[in-house]
Design a protein around this motif. Structure first.
Motif, mmCIF file in Angstrom:
data_model
loop_
_atom_site.group_PDB
_atom_site.id
_atom_site.type_symbol
_atom_site.label_atom_id
_atom_site.label_comp_id
_atom_site.label_asym_id
_atom_site.label_seq_id
_atom_site.Cartn_x
_atom_site.Cartn_y
_atom_site.Cartn_z
ATOM 1 N N UNK A 122 7.460 -24.292 -27.618
ATOM 2 C CA UNK A 122 7.281 -25.225 -28.734
ATOM 3 C C UNK A 122 6.150 -26.207 -28.456
ATOM 4 N N UNK A 123 5.984 -26.611 -27.203
ATOM 5 C CA UNK A 123 4.863 -27.494 -26.853
ATOM 6 C C UNK A 123 3.530 -26.785 -27.092
ATOM 7 N N UNK A 124 3.466 -25.480 -26.732
ATOM 8 C CA UNK A 124 2.239 -24.731 -26.978
ATOM 9 C C UNK A 124 1.941 -24.561 -28.453
ATOM 10 N N UNK A 125 2.975 -24.385 -29.273
ATOM 11 C CA UNK A 125 2.758 -24.279 -30.712
ATOM 12 C C UNK A 125 2.329 -25.600 -31.317
ATOM 13 N N UNK A 126 2.832 -26.689 -30.779
ATOM 14 C CA UNK A 126 2.550 -28.014 -31.350
ATOM 15 C C UNK A 126 1.161 -28.514 -30.967
ATOM 16 N N UNK A 127 0.778 -28.385 -29.699
ATOM 17 C CA UNK A 127 -0.490 -28.955 -29.236
ATOM 18 C C UNK A 127 -1.546 -27.895 -28.940
ATOM 19 N N UNK A 128 -1.145 -26.646 -28.760
ATOM 20 C CA UNK A 128 -2.092 -25.624 -28.344
ATOM 21 C C UNK A 128 -2.006 -25.379 -26.841
ATOM 22 N N UNK A 129 -2.268 -24.154 -26.433
ATOM 23 C CA UNK A 129 -2.144 -23.804 -25.023
ATOM 24 C C UNK A 129 -3.275 -24.336 -24.170
ATOM 25 N N UNK A 130 -4.336 -24.796 -24.786
ATOM 26 C CA UNK A 130 -5.449 -25.389 -24.031
ATOM 27 C C UNK A 130 -5.362 -26.907 -23.980
ATOM 28 N N UNK A 131 -4.331 -27.476 -24.536
ATOM 29 C CA UNK A 131 -4.194 -28.926 -24.591
ATOM 30 C C UNK A 131 -3.717 -29.464 -23.255
ATOM 31 N N UNK A 132 -3.922 -30.770 -23.072
ATOM 32 C CA UNK A 132 -3.460 -31.429 -21.853
ATOM 33 C C UNK A 132 -1.946 -31.525 -21.828
ATOM 34 N N UNK A 133 -1.321 -31.636 -22.994
ATOM 35 C CA UNK A 133 0.141 -31.686 -23.051
ATOM 36 C C UNK A 133 0.757 -30.393 -22.531
ATOM 37 N N UNK A 134 0.170 -29.259 -22.891
ATOM 38 C CA UNK A 134 0.717 -27.981 -22.431
ATOM 39 C C UNK A 134 0.519 -27.817 -20.930
ATOM 40 N N UNK A 135 -0.614 -28.254 -20.408
ATOM 41 C CA UNK A 135 -0.853 -28.157 -18.966
ATOM 42 C C UNK A 135 0.102 -29.059 -18.192
ATOM 43 N N UNK A 136 0.297 -30.275 -18.695
ATOM 44 C CA UNK A 136 1.229 -31.184 -18.021
ATOM 45 C C UNK A 136 2.661 -30.666 -18.089
ATOM 46 N N UNK A 137 3.043 -30.121 -19.239
ATOM 47 C CA UNK A 137 4.396 -29.588 -19.379
ATOM 48 C C UNK A 137 4.603 -28.394 -18.452
ATOM 49 N N UNK A 138 3.583 -27.546 -18.302
ATOM 50 C CA UNK A 138 3.713 -26.390 -17.415
ATOM 51 C C UNK A 138 3.891 -26.831 -15.974
ATOM 52 N N UNK A 139 3.130 -27.839 -15.544
ATOM 53 C CA UNK A 139 3.266 -28.313 -14.176
ATOM 54 C C UNK A 139 4.614 -28.981 -13.937
ATOM 55 N N UNK A 140 5.078 -29.764 -14.907
ATOM 56 C CA UNK A 140 6.397 -30.397 -14.777
ATOM 57 C C UNK A 140 7.488 -29.341 -14.717
ATOM 58 N N UNK A 141 7.354 -28.294 -15.528
ATOM 59 C CA UNK A 141 8.353 -27.221 -15.527
ATOM 60 C C UNK A 141 8.385 -26.490 -14.186
ATOM 61 N N UNK A 142 7.211 -26.223 -13.618
ATOM 62 C CA UNK A 142 7.160 -25.536 -12.321
ATOM 63 C C UNK A 142 7.828 -26.368 -11.242
ATOM 64 N N UNK A 143 7.546 -27.664 -11.222
ATOM 65 C CA UNK A 143 8.173 -28.541 -10.227
ATOM 66 C C UNK A 143 9.681 -28.617 -10.426
ATOM 67 N N UNK A 144 10.121 -28.681 -11.676
ATOM 68 C CA UNK A 144 11.557 -28.765 -11.945
ATOM 69 C C UNK A 144 12.264 -27.469 -11.580
ATOM 70 N N UNK A 145 11.631 -26.331 -11.859
ATOM 71 C CA UNK A 145 12.236 -25.049 -11.505
ATOM 72 C C UNK A 145 12.359 -24.883 -9.997
ATOM 73 N N UNK A 146 11.327 -25.294 -9.268
ATOM 74 C CA UNK A 146 11.399 -25.178 -7.813
ATOM 75 C C UNK A 146 12.464 -26.099 -7.230
ATOM 76 N N UNK A 147 12.565 -27.313 -7.766
ATOM 77 C CA UNK A 147 13.606 -28.227 -7.313
ATOM 78 C C UNK A 147 14.991 -27.700 -7.659
ATOM 79 N N UNK A 148 15.145 -27.144 -8.857
ATOM 80 C CA UNK A 148 16.421 -26.567 -9.265
ATOM 81 C C UNK A 148 16.790 -25.370 -8.397
ATOM 82 N N UNK A 149 15.799 -24.542 -8.070
ATOM 83 C CA UNK A 149 16.059 -23.381 -7.219
ATOM 84 C C UNK A 149 16.493 -23.809 -5.822
#
Length: 341
Positions: free
Chosen positions: A213-240
């Motif tokens: 949904x973030x990619x649809x809202x801002x675009x996959x080249x946006x800074x919001x999508x890049x920040x969300x991807x990095x936050x998701x990676x960190x959260x997934x690794x911490x959760x794992x």
């Protein structure tokens, strides 16, 4: 190389796994419809069709993992996960579910009530069975509950670097609420550590679509999508890491990154095309091969019939050689009545 990325753009990654489960390092593509079979085989369960995928080794047959955690991330074909994990390309990414694995757990460990949790926060779809009902009874599952959970004092908003993401945008809040669910699952399970030490295997299947949904809202080249991807990676690794430590290093944590699922019509048309081929393979109308329950049912019926036959023989022999004057109360009472008369 571009053609290879077009065909195998999605990715199946193993973040953490015990030594008893062997994932070989390689670039073997895994069929999307066989991902549940990989989860079942890694837990020691059998599957209907043999899986000829070299990425999964035999491992230790006597020590199976006590939990399998599978997180599906929609909207991205690849995540910048740590190097220590193992990743495989996905061939024909079709929608899948771990219902077969959950049914196998219920069938084999019905008396021990294992933890089975299947959750898709953005779709308000939740399935909890066994001890999960008591452990995750306070887990936020609806969109309203997720939004209220984010604005509580102990939420992840106070610790996550939001960067370009905003607290006032519904799309950003949906993405952050899914990360809050990951944090709450590990937090609630840490309060019931005894459930992670029993002998019954547990299953966690989570589907995250907030990044899509973030990619649809801002675009996959946006800074919001890049920040969300990095936050998701960190959260997934911490959760794992948290789930792996809660199960004392005896859990498999996997992530499926899918840009977009292929239409399920492809699978249906393929199965229809395979139906006439099955007729040519069996021209003599032979019976289908028995399943693994055949030996159990055969032994039950066999020994039950043998026991009944022995019981009939013993009872018949005793009746034939019975002394009517002393062994049978019927003849004894009749004999005494004749004497009285």
């Amino acid at each position: 190389f571009g053609l290879f990325l077009g065909i195998y753009g999605d990715e199946f990654s193993v973040l953490r796994s015990p030594q008893s489960v062997v994932f070989r390092d390689g670039s073997w593509p895994i069929p999307g419809e066989r991902i549940p079979d990989v989860a079942a085989l890694s837990m020691g369960f059998s599957v209907e069709d043999d899986l000829s995928w070299p990425g999964l080794g035999v491992g230790d047959l006597f020590h199976r993992p006590r939990a399998t955690v599978l997180v599906t991330v929609k909207g991205v074909d690849k995540l910048s996960l740590p190097v220590k994990g193992i990743s495989y390309p996905i061939e024909n990414a079709v929608p899948f579910s771990l219902d077969s694995v959950a049914n196998a757990i219920h069938t084999l460990f019905s008396e021990e009530t294992p933890v089975v949790l299947q959750l898709a926060p953005s779709e308000e779809r939740v399935y909890m069975v066994g001890k999960a009902n008591s452990v995750f009874e306070d887990l936020s599952v609806t969109l309203r509950q997720l939004r209220n959970r984010l604005f509580q004092d102990n939420s992840i908003l106070s610790s996550l670097p939001l960067n370009s993401l905003s607290r006032n945008n519904e799309v950003d809040l949906l993405f952050l609420s899914e990360l809050q669910v990951l944090h709450d699952i590990a937090s609630l399970l840490s309060r019931h550590k005894h459930l992670a030490k029993d002998h019954s295997p547990d299953l966690y299947a989570l589907e995250l679509s907030g990044l899509e949904e973030v990619g649809k809202r801002y675009g996959e080249d946006s800074q919001q999508f890049k920040d969300a991807s990095q936050i998701l990676v960190d959260s997934l690794q911490k959760f794992a890491d948290e789930m792996f430590n809660l199960y004392s290093g005896n859990a498999v944590v996997e992530v499926v990154a899918v840009k977009a699922f292929n239409s399920p019509l492809t699978r249906k048309s393929r199965s229809l095309l395979q139906s006439p081929e099955s007729k040519t393979e069996n021209p003599y109308n032979l019976a289908y091969q028995y399943n693994y329950n055949y030996s159990v049912i055969f032994n039950i019926i066999l020994w039950l019939m043998i026991g009944l036959a022995l019981a009939v023989i013993v009872i018949s022999y005793n009746l034939w050689n019975m002394d009517r004057g002393s062994d049978s109360i019927i003849y004894r009472v009749a004999k005494q009545k004749i004497r009285v008369d």
